[in-house]
Design a protein around this motif. Structure first.
Motif, mmCIF file in Angstrom:
data_model
loop_
_atom_site.group_PDB
_atom_site.id
_atom_site.type_symbol
_atom_site.label_atom_id
_atom_site.label_comp_id
_atom_site.label_asym_id
_atom_site.label_seq_id
_atom_site.Cartn_x
_atom_site.Cartn_y
_atom_site.Cartn_z
ATOM 1 N N MET A 1 0.842 -1.212 0.000
ATOM 2 C CA MET A 1 0.000 0.000 0.000
ATOM 3 C C MET A 1 0.870 1.254 0.000
ATOM 4 N N ILE A 4 2.191 2.091 -3.370
ATOM 5 C CA ILE A 4 1.186 2.723 -4.229
ATOM 6 C C ILE A 4 1.080 4.204 -3.892
ATOM 7 N N LEU A 7 3.980 5.972 -5.268
ATOM 8 C CA LEU A 7 3.831 6.115 -6.713
ATOM 9 C C LEU A 7 2.845 7.232 -7.034
ATOM 10 N N ALA A 8 1.727 7.207 -6.286
ATOM 11 C CA ALA A 8 0.700 8.225 -6.506
ATOM 12 C C ALA A 8 1.268 9.604 -6.214
ATOM 13 N N THR A 11 3.443 10.642 -9.029
ATOM 14 C CA THR A 11 2.639 11.054 -10.177
ATOM 15 C C THR A 11 2.027 12.416 -9.922
ATOM 16 N N LEU A 12 1.602 12.602 -8.685
ATOM 17 C CA LEU A 12 0.969 13.856 -8.298
ATOM 18 C C LEU A 12 1.920 15.020 -8.518
ATOM 19 N N CYS A 16 1.342 17.797 -11.433
ATOM 20 C CA CYS A 16 0.861 19.118 -11.060
ATOM 21 C C CYS A 16 1.946 20.167 -11.100
ATOM 22 N N GLY A 17 3.152 19.750 -11.383
ATOM 23 C CA GLY A 17 4.218 20.727 -11.384
ATOM 24 C C GLY A 17 4.140 21.685 -12.548
ATOM 25 N N VAL A 79 -3.782 20.204 -22.860
ATOM 26 C CA VAL A 79 -3.586 20.259 -21.413
ATOM 27 C C VAL A 79 -3.055 18.922 -20.905
ATOM 28 N N GLY A 104 0.799 29.157 -17.460
ATOM 29 C CA GLY A 104 0.988 27.772 -17.063
ATOM 30 C C GLY A 104 2.319 27.200 -17.525
#
Lengths: 426, 316
Positions: A1, A4, A7-8, A11-12, A16-17, A79, A104
């Motif tokens: 867990m 994960i 990893l999340a 990815t986040l 979002c960078g 996007v 952006g």
């Protein structure tokens, strides 16, 4: 867990960078990728293909490859690609989105000085700037206008307005009342309200501006208070709603308001210059192309259409610049205008595009774009403002309390502005 | 002699158990490796398209992440949920979602059952009707929505029909542009579109009921209603639970119709939680807030499903 979660989290952070400075793509050596929204638009796509073909043949260093998307999914694709750092080197962008994408970090500033056509000779609304830098440039603009027929106006004793003396609010409302009383038309006026999305701010915020309101306070770009919910804006909202309650215009237009006009269901239509040719084909010299109504603060129309830029992650910026500069030839400005029935971005091109030359029947569009065009607020908040305005205008047309709806729109926009720390301004 | 022979004869026997055990262990290991290999594509896809997005949505709901932004997302705690509680649009979306579900679940489930009973009869041309009722299901919801938008226009097919049937006495409303008729119009269309699918499921359930029960009922002289009440209805217990839960979840996720036909309007009369989440996340670029909406929605659907599971559980 926990793996994960890690990893999340990774990815986040990556997702979002924003398109920062680390990634680079869009080109494989000297082969550059170009994205366009024209997959469903054969005429405009043809011109893009021609320019790319000419560019590839003109030199042997670079090679441009096209990838075309349908317009409806184009923005989402960009996007998504930006989040994954997979943007192409060259891409087109809808004018009002330029500040958002520049902020952006999707777009890189351009140096367009090496092209044949100088940037200064373009219609201002066809150049996408943000914080004193040029990020995009377009070949054409479009103009909003009122279409009607000489015979109809004459029959009801309505004055034909001119660019120098457009209809006033009272004149316009009187004209609608006369046509409505005549009973010959299903719609005295058709605003094209069946089309959702960006059409709403593009088509109706100029009316708000002509009343004296605006989408945002353009001196600071920090608040919409007083502009979008001031007395002038409320006056606009009440007038806008009255078009429906008085039976002048349908609350929701059909899917093809242009056909309704050409089939004689509509007396006066608020539409874009792109319908000019079809309307001339139908009505010939009976057609009149009328300037927008002056609601007190001068006639206004929206400015800016699709433009071209370069991604900040492009690994071959010289190549992208070379392509963009190559494309800046008067003949391509003319080709676009011819293919799409749009306003050429330069005077020189306008003289060569049939109908847009001085004295031509579509020259009025060029004059409108020069005299009345207002670009949508140059701020990264624009996509947000656009959705709020669309929804608010729809609610007003459906009978919402005008002041309340506008107040709520202002509080939503202001909340977004204060939590997002945009840096705005052209 | 015996002592020397015994080991010779027994050695293989004594060695055999460990060898066989090892072989069995090897086989099992090979088997589980193969199983792992076979399951891994599915696990990978589940991770990629289900687990990670869900975990991301949970994590993002507590940040101020935006779709387009040069600044990285920051942890903002419960801020998004506080905004959500003050958001009048969220309450309208919630109310509309519940309204839709409350009408669609019994209506679509019931209508599907009636259709299933009708096309389960042994008469000619049953396959034709099964196909007719199923056609809307295989048609894309977007296409169906566009067609019905035309039909619902003020001078569209629906109003023309009403006008003809009432000899011009009744003029239908502008269905999708009137806050009081927009949601019923969407409900009607959605039921029409989805009813065929659940008819098929009811049909499958009906065919699991043993024929001899009906024969026995006939011998006892049971009427049609009594047969339905005491043979068909109890026989459909598991099907019923399945239909109930699938319709409920589908009803809660109402989106495509709203997006195509009304964009949540007029006056927020058709906005739903999923529509609001998509609108917030994509059009308004507020990824964090949209995640919070999705999270609230997830908890809601979970709760409703659990309550339904509890109410329809096997009672011994």
């Amino acid at each position: 867990m926990s793996s994960i979660a890690a990893l999340a989290a990774a990815t986040l952070v990556a997702g979002c960078g924003g398109a920062g400075s680390t990634g680079s793509s869009g080109a494989d050596g000297n082969t550059l990728t170009l994205w366009t929204h024209n997959a469903g638009n054969a005429a405009e796509y043809g011109v893009v293909k021609q320019i790319v073909k000419d560019f590839n043949a003109s030199q042997s260093t670079y090679k441009v490859k096209i990838q075309a998307f349908p317009q409806g999914s184009y923005n989402d694709s960009v996007v998504a690609a930006a989040s994954a750092r997979k943007l192409p080197c060259i891409l087109d962008v809808d004018g009002p989105n330029v500040p958002n994408w520049a902020w952006g970090g999707y777009l890189a500033p351009l140096d367009l000085s090496k092209g044949q056509v100088p940037v200064k000779s373009q219609l201002p609304s066809t150049v996408g700037t943000y914080q004193d830098k040029t990020y995009a440039s377009g070949f054409y603009d479009v103009a909003l206008t009122l279409y009607s027929r000489k015979s109809v106006l004459k029959k009801y004793g309505i004055r034909v307005p001119t660019l120098d003396k457009p209809w006033t609010k009272t004149e316009f409302t009187d004209a609608l009342a006369k046509i409505k009383a005549g009973g010959k038309f299903t719609n005295a006026l058709d605003l094209g309200t069946g089309d959702p999305g960006e059409w709403w701010p593009y088509a109706y915020s100029p009316m708000l501006q002509s009343f004296g309101g605006d989408l945002i306070d353009r001196s600071t770009y920090k608040t919409a208070e007083g502009e979008l919910n001031g007395d002038k804006a409320v006056e606009w909202g009440k007038w806008f709603r009255s078009l429906v309650t008085k039976g002048y215009a349908p609350q929701k237009s059909s899917k093809s308001p242009g056909d309704d006009f050409r089939n004689g269901k509509t007396a006066i239509q608020w539409d874009g210059s792109w319908s000019g040719q079809a309307n001339v084909d139908k009505f010939g010299s009976d057609l009149v192309i009328l300037p927008p109504v002056d609601f007190g603060n001068g006639p206004k129309i929206g400015g800016a259409s699709w433009q071209w830029g370069m991604s900040s992650t492009c690994s071959n910026k010289e190549g992208a610049q070379a392509y963009l500069n190559f494309s800046r030839q008067t003949k391509y400005f003319v080709d676009f205008a011819k293919a799409t029935g749009t306003i050429p971005a330069t005077d020189a091109a306008a003289q060569q595009a049939k109908g847009y030359e001085t004295g031509g029947q579509f020259n009025v569009f060029l004059k409108e774009a020069q005299k009345f065009a207002v670009v949508r607020p140059v701020t990264p908040a624009y996509p947000y403002i656009s959705t709020v305005f669309s929804k608010t205008a729809m609610d007003i047309l459906a009978g919402a309390d005008v002041k309340g709806a506008l107040d709520q729109a202002v509080s939503q926009i202001d909340n977004n502005l204060s939590t997002s720390n945009y840096s705005a301004g052209s | 002699m015996a002592t020397t022979l015994t080991p010779l004869s027994t050695r293989p026997a004594a060695d055999a158990p460990p060898t066989r055990r090892a072989a069995r262990g090897r086989a099992r290991r090979r088997e589980s490796l193969a199983a792992l290999g076979m399951v891994s594509p599915a696990v990978f896809l589940l991770l990629l398209f289900f687990v990670i997005p869900v975990v991301l949505a949970f994590a993002l709901a507590f940040t101020n992440a935006r779709l387009v932004s040069p600044v990285p997302a920051q942890f903002t705690g419960l801020q998004n949920f506080r905004t959500l509680l003050d958001d009048p649009l969220f309450y309208k979306s919630l109310r509309n979602t519940f309204y839709f579900a409350a009408v669609v679940v019994p209506l679509q489930g019931g209508l599907a059952l009636v259709l299933a009973l009708l096309v389960n009869a042994k008469v000619k041309g049953v396959n034709f009707f099964r196909t007719v009722y199923f056609i809307p299901v295989v048609t894309s919801m977007v296409v169906v929505s566009i067609l019905w938008t035309f039909m619902y226009q003020k001078t569209g097919l629906v109003n023309e029909l009403i006008s003809h049937l009432t000899l011009g006495l009744v003029h239908g409303p502008d269905w999708l542009n009137n806050p009081s008729t927009s949601m019923p119009a969407i409900i009607l269309m959605s039921v029409w579109q989805g009813v065929g699918f659940h008819m098929i499921i009811w049909l499958a359930g009906l065919q699991t009921i043993p024929q001899d029960l009906y024969e026995a009922a006939d011998i006892d002289g049971a009427t049609r209603w009594v047969r339905f009440r005491y043979v068909t209805w109890p026989g459909l217990r598991t099907t019923r639970t399945f239909v109930l839960i699938t319709i409920t979840i589908a009803a809660f996720s109402l989106f495509a119709q709203v997006s195509v036909m009304t964009q949540g309007g007029p006056l927020d009369s058709t906005t739903t939680v999923v529509y609001q989440a998509v609108q917030t996340g994509y059009a308004q670029q507020q990824t964090g807030y949209a995640s919070a909406i999705s999270l609230a929605f997830f908890v809601l659907v979970l709760a409703v499903s659990l309550v339904q599971r509890f109410l329809t559980r096997e009672k011994d």
